[in-house]
Write an enzyme that holds these catalytic residues in place. Sequence first.
Site, mmCIF file in Angstrom:
data_model
loop_
_atom_site.group_PDB
_atom_site.id
_atom_site.type_symbol
_atom_site.label_atom_id
_atom_site.label_comp_id
_atom_site.label_asym_id
_atom_site.label_seq_id
_atom_site.Cartn_x
_atom_site.Cartn_y
_atom_site.Cartn_z
ATOM 1 N N LYS A 1 79.795 47.029 70.528
ATOM 2 C CA LYS A 1 81.253 47.153 70.460
ATOM 3 C C LYS A 1 81.765 48.580 70.685
ATOM 4 C CE LYS A 1 82.952 42.984 69.482
ATOM 5 N NZ LYS A 1 84.072 42.363 70.218
ATOM 6 N N SER B 1 73.050 41.177 70.712
ATOM 7 C CA SER B 1 74.323 41.893 70.694
ATOM 8 C C SER B 1 74.551 42.753 69.469
ATOM 9 C CB SER B 1 75.484 40.904 70.834
ATOM 10 O OG SER B 1 75.440 39.947 69.788
#
Length: 422
Positions: free
Chosen positions: A60, A315
């Site tokens: 992110k 992720s």
Amino acid sequence: MVEAEKTITFPDVDNIYLAAERLRGVIAHTPLQENLNLSDKYGATIFLKREDLQVVRSYKIRGAYNKMASLPAESLAKGVVCASAGNHAQGLAYACRKMAVKGIIFMPTTTPNQKVKQVKLFGKEFVEVVLIGDTYDDAYHAAMEYVDTHESIFVHPFDDLQVMEGQGTVGLEIFKDSNFKIDYLLMAIGGGGLASGVSTVFRQLSPRTKLIGVEPLGAPSMKVSIDAGHIIALDEIDKFVDGAAVKRPGNTTFEICRQNLDQVILIPEGKVCTTILQLYNEDAIVAEPAGALTIAALDFLKDEIKGKNVVCLVSGGNNDITRTEEIKERSLLYEGLKHYFIIRFPQRAGAMREFLDGVLGATDDITLFEYSKKTNRERGPALVGIELKNKADFEPLRKRMQDAKIQFEYLNDKPDLFEFLI
């Protein structure tokens, strides 16, 4: 609810290269590692792109920093705002610290204290955390009100061009680091920002790679929307895979994923939990639920990936240790190793001993027993949880209960009653 499509601008590969330059020295160039255990298991060559090793333990930071670095100085001077209870908040906080920009992060009051502390740790004095409301939607509406009154910039977690282009740098790294043909690339989907950015890179640089999006079964907003041909906002979702539990995909991300992805598959939350435990026990990898999605998906593709080169994008690794028991429980239920019953035992001496000796198998284990004695009845109900060593032991257990004429009600297939009692 169905929403109309809008004219949108897609990410650009040249801009993704520019994003990579902006991020140089800010993020970690995470490794692309072959995983021998998974490769042996599936008869394929499985590589993991380890974004769980990123500086904020997720990808992110890429999108948040690229968005902020794309803004003019006068806009940054007014500060940036986001609403998040997870990785986006941590990424934005770190970006604020690196760029010395004031950030206001709205989080629901239900956010675990550990996550709030992490945001403050990454942002230091540049970040203010505002806890408000009980849900993400409450925090989002508060954030938007703040933006309107302070003229700050809202950094969207996924449906923003510069955010998507920042996430696309993951794809550039995968492409650059692979000295082999990538047959399959698996990416988790929440709102679709990561899949949009990475798929933009691969559709241009490696068009023969099969691009697979992976969503949790309990939050299938992207797949439902793609299947319908238009954006659909779900009324209810299972929030367990919190990094990918989104009720509605973005306008832009929906269009990109619809055009670029070859397939979107749904993975049961219980399977994700099993994968989290296996990664930790077998490879010492701490993956959050969304981070384990792509690896969990390999079982659903095992026949077609044999002999292929497969990349799974891990992720994130922001797993809350307080969730360990829930993860184990969901895994056991999914694997058919834990079963719950309401059993009505006769209220006489020896009834429990008969159950233990004559019904319970040698490797069966009682993990929960809550007994309510009824003085005016011959039988008292007990809530009983039984853990099995093998899935195949369940039907023999059930048959022994029936043969012993034990009155019972099986709870696993009664979701409303199960949720209420367990």
